[in-house]
Design an enzyme around this catalytic site. Sequence first.
Site, PDB file in Angstrom:
ATOM      1  N   ARG A 100      -7.004 -47.283  -1.807  1.00 47.26           N
ATOM      2  CA  ARG A 100      -7.511 -45.974  -2.234  1.00 47.26           C
ATOM      3  C   ARG A 100      -6.409 -44.945  -2.476  1.00 47.26           C
ATOM      4  NH1 ARG A 100     -12.956 -45.402  -1.039  1.00 47.26           N
ATOM      5  NH2 ARG A 100     -12.733 -43.153  -1.149  1.00 47.26           N
ATOM      6  N   GLU A 141      -1.601 -50.761 -16.813  1.00 48.33           N
ATOM      7  CA  GLU A 141      -1.721 -50.207 -15.457  1.00 48.33           C
ATOM      8  C   GLU A 141      -0.949 -50.993 -14.407  1.00 48.33           C
ATOM      9  OE1 GLU A 141      -5.649 -49.857 -13.703  1.00 48.33           O
ATOM     10  OE2 GLU A 141      -6.320 -51.681 -14.692  1.00 48.33           O
ATOM     11  N   ASN A 188     -10.304 -36.257   2.542  1.00 47.29           N
ATOM     12  CA  ASN A 188     -10.319 -36.894   1.228  1.00 47.29           C
ATOM     13  C   ASN A 188     -11.123 -35.979   0.317  1.00 47.29           C
ATOM     14  OD1 ASN A 188     -10.516 -38.623  -0.967  1.00 47.29           O
ATOM     15  ND2 ASN A 188     -12.122 -39.867  -0.049  1.00 47.29           N
ATOM     16  N   GLY A 189     -10.539 -35.543  -0.800  1.00 46.58           N
ATOM     17  CA  GLY A 189     -11.251 -34.641  -1.710  1.00 46.58           C
ATOM     18  C   GLY A 189     -10.392 -33.442  -2.046  1.00 46.58           C
ATOM     19  N   CYS A 244      -8.304 -40.792  -1.321  1.00 44.26           N
ATOM     20  CA  CYS A 244      -7.518 -41.123  -0.139  1.00 44.26           C
ATOM     21  C   CYS A 244      -8.401 -41.989   0.755  1.00 44.26           C
ATOM     22  CB  CYS A 244      -7.130 -39.865   0.619  1.00 44.26           C
ATOM     23  SG  CYS A 244      -6.265 -38.676  -0.417  1.00 44.26           S
ATOM     24  N   TRP A 258      -3.487 -40.313  -1.634  1.00 40.20           N
ATOM     25  CA  TRP A 258      -3.171 -40.266  -3.062  1.00 40.20           C
ATOM     26  C   TRP A 258      -3.076 -38.783  -3.378  1.00 40.20           C
ATOM     27  CZ3 TRP A 258      -5.343 -38.263  -7.555  1.00 40.20           C
ATOM     28  CH2 TRP A 258      -4.838 -38.774  -8.756  1.00 40.20           C
ATOM     29  N   LYS A 313      -5.334 -53.361 -18.745  1.00 39.62           N
ATOM     30  CA  LYS A 313      -4.840 -54.187 -17.627  1.00 39.62           C
ATOM     31  C   LYS A 313      -3.326 -54.260 -17.667  1.00 39.62           C
ATOM     32  CE  LYS A 313      -7.446 -54.173 -15.556  1.00 39.62           C
ATOM     33  NZ  LYS A 313      -8.767 -53.698 -15.704  1.00 39.62           N
ATOM     34  N   HIS A 347      -4.662 -48.661 -40.671  1.00 38.37           N
ATOM     35  CA  HIS A 347      -4.754 -47.199 -40.819  1.00 38.37           C
ATOM     36  C   HIS A 347      -3.732 -46.492 -39.939  1.00 38.37           C
ATOM     37  CE1 HIS A 347      -8.355 -47.679 -43.227  1.00 38.37           C
ATOM     38  NE2 HIS A 347      -8.775 -48.543 -42.331  1.00 38.37           N
ATOM     39  N   LYS A 358      -7.732 -46.851  -6.256  1.00 35.41           N
ATOM     40  CA  LYS A 358      -8.902 -47.642  -6.632  1.00 35.41           C
ATOM     41  C   LYS A 358     -10.103 -46.780  -6.993  1.00 35.41           C
ATOM     42  CE  LYS A 358     -11.053 -51.529  -7.137  1.00 35.41           C
ATOM     43  NZ  LYS A 358     -10.700 -52.273  -8.358  1.00 35.41           N
ATOM     44  N   GLU A 407      -9.651 -53.450 -22.985  1.00 35.87           N
ATOM     45  CA  GLU A 407      -9.539 -53.819 -21.575  1.00 35.87           C
ATOM     46  C   GLU A 407      -8.238 -54.603 -21.325  1.00 35.87           C
ATOM     47  OE1 GLU A 407     -10.723 -52.939 -18.927  1.00 35.87           O
ATOM     48  OE2 GLU A 407     -10.433 -54.559 -17.505  1.00 35.87           O
TER      49      GLU A 407
END
Length: 612
Positions: free
Chosen positions: A27, A492, A99-100, A2, A73, A489, A508, A607, A485
Amino acid sequence: MCGIVAYIGDKEAKPILIKGLHRLEYRGYDSAGIALINGGLKIYKTKGKVSDLEAKIEGLKLDSTIGVAHTRWATHGEPNSINAHPHHSNSQKLAVIHNGIIENYDVLKKALIERGYQFYSETDTEVLVNLIEDIQKNEQVVLDEAVRIALNQVTGAYAIAVLSEENPNKLIVARKGSPMVIGIGDGEFYVASDATPIVEYTKSVVYLAEEDMAILERGKEIKLKTIKNKEKTPYIEALEMDLTALEKDGYDHFMLKEIFEQPRSIRDSMRGRLNADKGIVSLGGIADYEQKLVNAKRIIIIACGTSWHAGLVGEYLLEDLARIPVEVEYASEFRYRNPIITENDVVIAISQSGETADTLAAIALAKEKGATILGICNVVGSSIARSTDAGSYTHAGPEIGVASTKAFTAQVTLLTLMALRLAQIKGTIPASRWMQLLHELESIPSKIEKTLQSADVIKEIAWQFKDVSNFLYLGRGYNFPVALEGALKLKEISYIHAEGYPAAEMKHGPIALIDNNMPVVFIAPNVGIYDKVVSNIQEVKARNGKVIAIVTEGDEVVRSMVDFVIEIPVTEELFTPLLATIPLQKLAYHMAVMRGCNVDQPRNLAKSVTVE
Ligand code: M6R
């Protein structure tokens, strides 16, 4: 996860707090709130973004020179206006932003309920604010002491700011496991999760250390102590941050701006560290640990997400050039799997934010077992940077878009420099070849500039495939991590399901997915085992898959086989990740924009992931 921001001084708090929330919105952005003292404690909060909060309080006369604000968040409880922060105590005289995660909130809550407290939200934060109030009442102590006692009772992580109607000249802040920085002005203080809301007001900052708390009183000096009540002298640092780096600078999105910044961010990451003409590669931050690295039994790279992908490229580089065995671990797995770590191991933690909870915990574990810990971080003064023995900063500049772009290429650049330096010390590659690589690495930023020009074909590809549900990304060797990667991208920011695989693994299992609706992106520059990749492309085309290939400029072989090609300049195999990643970032970006997605703030993400 957050974003928290607070102010006390003689300026009007509301605009400072709202602007700060906008800066911190990367965030977390599922709900937002603000608390001010304006004829009593007033709290306004809402589900949604900071702009929704702004709309809610527009027109209200909220004169106040003290306040706290939060963008969330969600961890405990769904994102709605009740669970949004700030939370007030039962008396409605105290407000807390947090935050946490308070891990023992359930036990504390039960005890408070037994003592008559009522709870309205599902959050752990509401437990903390009532605990502080309960201590204040029962122990008859001042606010800062009540906060201190409460923090000794909680387990878990927090960065908090406490506002009290009865103490309108005082703000109490504290941290453990979540970042917090205090900007020191003239008789005023700015508090935030990172320095971005502070930089335009002051360049003098204090980064709170673990279990530090600060008492900020209007017109007085900052008072710092630990939650164990040990007084500390604040260490005031000069903030090195450019305000323009926090603006979109004419781009539609931060992500696009950050993609285009890569020639600069890579040059900045190499500046003072690489001089090809003089044959110099040096990483000052880890110079004292070079012998340790050279003699290491193995290097263990720990990271999450995109940083983990950079770590995989690092594995190829360090093994190939310096011949040191490397293992790359997801920090979240490493920390819980009882790994074998010895004093001869060197752990390299990679993190853009420097705040990722799993990476921090993995570092703590490796430290406990005696390993040497080095860091590669982007955010100066971040928790990871501070918890390692030594390290090197990537100089990518603030990365605001939630999808990591320029941080990735800067991380790969640092790992390349590290591998080249260790190869030089160990003599694992001939001097002439080593010099050739240095010159080629120096040319990479201008080759990225060229790569960035291929806009039209990428937009055309994005338009063609924007409505599909699945994508496959395939690459081999150095470009296998690039495939991972590229897929990350896309998923997300566009919410299209995408998988990255080593190209040869396709047969496979994933080959079963190929039909004429399945787009497959091949990273196929004409280097290394190019012929094998060409065979893999043929296998997909034989099953009518649609192939988009990243190729070396002038490659007519692959062009004749596939549906679309995107060219990148000729380079050495080990530098191809730095070029091939660029079009994949742009492809994901354009697809997301065409699908109407929020590119900079994709759903459910944040983030910096400060919860495990
Ligand atoms: O700040 P970190 O590099 O430690 O973050 C790790 C991941 O959370 C991060 O890379 C994430 O995967 C990004 N959203 C990827 O774009």
